[in-house]
Motif scaffolding. Structure first.
Motif, mmCIF file in Angstrom:
data_model
loop_
_atom_site.group_PDB
_atom_site.id
_atom_site.type_symbol
_atom_site.label_atom_id
_atom_site.label_comp_id
_atom_site.label_asym_id
_atom_site.label_seq_id
_atom_site.Cartn_x
_atom_site.Cartn_y
_atom_site.Cartn_z
ATOM 1 N N ARG A 158 1.083 -1.219 -0.076
ATOM 2 C CA ARG A 158 0.033 -0.053 0.043
ATOM 3 C C ARG A 158 0.882 1.167 0.092
ATOM 4 N NH1 ARG A 158 -1.453 2.162 5.051
ATOM 5 N NH2 ARG A 158 -3.695 2.772 4.647
ATOM 6 N N GLY A 211 -1.493 -2.017 -8.717
ATOM 7 C CA GLY A 211 -1.919 -2.987 -8.235
ATOM 8 C C GLY A 211 -1.968 -2.865 -6.585
ATOM 9 N N PRO A 235 -9.910 5.825 -3.580
ATOM 10 C CA PRO A 235 -8.764 5.092 -2.793
ATOM 11 C C PRO A 235 -9.480 4.195 -1.951
ATOM 12 C CG PRO A 235 -9.532 7.572 -1.671
ATOM 13 C CD PRO A 235 -10.247 7.149 -3.039
ATOM 14 N N HIS A 236 -8.651 3.363 -1.098
ATOM 15 C CA HIS A 236 -9.144 2.329 -0.468
ATOM 16 C C HIS A 236 -9.038 2.933 1.100
ATOM 17 C CE1 HIS A 236 -7.039 0.346 -3.769
ATOM 18 N NE2 HIS A 236 -7.969 -0.630 -3.744
ATOM 19 N N ASP A 276 -2.921 -1.035 -2.723
ATOM 20 C CA ASP A 276 -3.973 -0.203 -1.988
ATOM 21 C C ASP A 276 -3.241 1.305 -1.938
ATOM 22 O OD1 ASP A 276 -5.357 -2.378 -1.455
ATOM 23 O OD2 ASP A 276 -5.602 -2.061 0.809
ATOM 24 N N VAL A 277 -4.213 2.428 -1.907
ATOM 25 C CA VAL A 277 -3.653 3.564 -1.758
ATOM 26 C C VAL A 277 -4.777 4.256 -0.589
ATOM 27 C CG1 VAL A 277 -5.308 4.278 -3.539
ATOM 28 C CG2 VAL A 277 -3.439 5.943 -2.989
ATOM 29 N N LYS A 319 -3.204 2.828 -8.035
ATOM 30 C CA LYS A 319 -3.986 1.802 -8.258
ATOM 31 C C LYS A 319 -3.639 0.857 -9.462
ATOM 32 C CE LYS A 319 -8.370 2.812 -7.490
ATOM 33 N NZ LYS A 319 -9.655 3.675 -7.841
ATOM 34 N N ASP A 320 -3.175 1.641 -10.393
ATOM 35 C CA ASP A 320 -2.920 0.968 -11.817
ATOM 36 C C ASP A 320 -1.550 -0.125 -11.474
ATOM 37 O OD1 ASP A 320 -4.733 2.086 -13.267
ATOM 38 O OD2 ASP A 320 -3.312 3.688 -13.988
ATOM 39 N N HIS A 338 -9.496 -2.988 4.482
ATOM 40 C CA HIS A 338 -8.403 -2.080 4.090
ATOM 41 C C HIS A 338 -7.954 -1.174 5.099
ATOM 42 C CE1 HIS A 338 -8.615 -3.271 -0.398
ATOM 43 N NE2 HIS A 338 -10.043 -3.405 -0.153
ATOM 44 N N ILE A 371 -3.203 8.908 -7.306
ATOM 45 C CA ILE A 371 -3.962 7.888 -6.854
ATOM 46 C C ILE A 371 -4.182 6.826 -7.962
ATOM 47 C CG2 ILE A 371 -6.462 7.477 -6.169
ATOM 48 C CD1 ILE A 371 -6.596 10.247 -4.950
ATOM 49 N N ALA A 372 -4.466 7.297 -9.274
ATOM 50 C CA ALA A 372 -4.573 6.388 -10.229
ATOM 51 C C ALA A 372 -3.304 5.465 -10.473
ATOM 52 C CB ALA A 372 -4.989 7.103 -11.516
#
Length: 410
Positions: A116, A152, A183-184, A154-155, A149-150, A245, A145-146
């Motif tokens: 993360r 793989g 986000p997570h 957690d953010v 996530k891209d 999360h 943020i993207a």
């Protein structure tokens, strides 16, 4: 008690924010690389010393913070790789700022086992970002943020309320923008002015820069409402997460787990047995005597100077009660029963009752069959009833008063 958490500190920033009093430093670009190389070599050596002593065998969570770890680039990837060589954490967090997080870095972190990334977003209003000395803009924050996530991962996003020039409308726009990025995990902090920081000095000259506590409380309420409606549950005083999360590393702090600090200004906490076993890693630190818990902070880059704080068994119990109040679940009956072994029952019950009288907490039954009626603090402490003392809305907003009630038992 096993040491289950490791914190590593990277005290470097491209530019220090105006509100920040954390241990960090900035260098001219031509000097930064050499400074980072020298610091990370000492981190690696310290890490190996921990590993060879068996201190990392049971590590479950790792958190690399700062400063701005992402500023270190490949060095922080190598640090993560070396940490993974000594232990197998189930959660591995690395802090990053939007301006220094690239897709290549996020991918590399994922490949070496980071799980993360915690991003310092703070706000999606560019005027507010400039006012606190941040060097990214809203578009870069959303792109970061993207990017995470891209890869793989957690953010998590850190947000701040009570910033200079912030309004109810701009705060709502920030929340809406962050929620749209999905986000997570989200943490929300009220701005505090720390003495000695540039923003503190500016506020001494211009009172309009001082955070308004009523406005901050309103912002916290709005955040709780919007995040809750979007599926993020509040599990800790400042943090919200989608199911599954939650930040296990922070939970370790608030539930009294032992942890180690790696790097200058990094803090650790060891119980008596772990301190005795690992005391050789902390040169110059006095023996603990009859202390039940030892808090340690590294004071130089080379790990040759440390500060130590020694807690008695009663102080450790009071600290555990205080920290449990940070969690939405609150203080469980098992923790109260353990505390009653070293804190007189009448004092412990009086603190619980005072929290109830002030409206800061309430008893929540554990679901034990056959129990009905008013829950008495002494009954929970004595084991005649099972319930947890959970913070109320007021206790959440005015947490410091609740914390002081229980730390006062020390």
């Amino acid at each position: 008690m096993a040491v289950t958490a490791l914190y590593a500190h990277v005290p470097f920033c491209a530019q220090k924010c105006r509100y920040c009093d954390f241990d960090s430093r900035s260098f001219a670009p031509c000097e930064l690389g050499a400074a980072l190389d020298a610091y990370f070599e000492q981190l690696y050596a310290r890490l190996d010393a921990f590993g060879k002593a068996g201190a990392l065998d049971q590590i479950r969570t790792v958190y690399v913070g700062g400063g701005t770890p992402s500023l270190a680039g490949e060095r922080v990837v190598e640090l993560a790789r070396r940490i993974r060589a000594w232990c197998a954490p189930v959660e591995f967090t690395c802090e990053a700022n939007p301006e220094s997080l690239t897709a290549e870095l996020a991918t590399a972190l994922a490949k070496v086992g980071v799980t993360r990334v915690s991003l310092g977003v703070q706000t999606l209003d560019n005027t507010e970002l400039a006012a606190i000395g941040r060097i990214h803009d809203a578009d870069r924050a959303l792109a970061a943020i993207a990017t995470v996530k891209d890869a793989g991962l957690d953010v998590s996003c850190d947000l701040m309320c009570g910033l200079p020039g912030q309004t109810a409308a701009s705060w709502s726009r920030t929340l809406d923008g962050v929620l749209a990025a999905a986000p997570h995990h989200v943490s929300v902090y009220p701005l505090t002015l720390e003495e000695g920081t540039p923003l503190y000095r500016m506020a001494c000259r211009d009172e309009s820069l001082e955070p308004d506590e009523d406005f901050q409380a309103a912002c916290m309420d709005v955040a709780r409402e919007l995040l809750g409606a979007a599926g993020y549950h509040p599990y800790e005083v400042a943090s919200y997460a989608l199911d599954g999360h939650e930040c296990a590393h922070n939970i370790a702090y608030w539930t009294g787990q032992g942890y180690l600090g790696l790097g200058r200004s990094a803090a650790g906490m060891l119980d008596a047995g772990d301190f005795d076993r690992l005391a050789g890693l902390f040169p110059g630190v006095s023996s603990r005597g009859d202390a039940h818990r030892v808090r340690l902070a590294q004071r130089d880059d080379a790990a040759t100077a440390f500060e130590a704080e020694y807690l008695s068994q009663r102080e450790a119990a009071a600290e555990d009660l205080m920290l449990a109040c940070r969690m939405t679940r609150g203080v469980g009956s098992d923790l109260l029963a353990r505390a009653a072994c070293v804190i007189p029952t009448d004092e412990l019950a009086a603190a619980c009752d005072h929290a109830l009288e002030l409206g800061l907490a309430t008893w929540v039954p554990d679901g034990v069959e056959g129990y009905a009626g008013r829950i008495a603090s002494k009954d929970v402490i004595a084991g005649r009833a099972r319930a947890r003392l959970a913070p109320t809305h007021l206790g959440w907003l005015d947490g410091n008063v609740l914390f002081e009630l229980f730390w006062g038992l020390a």
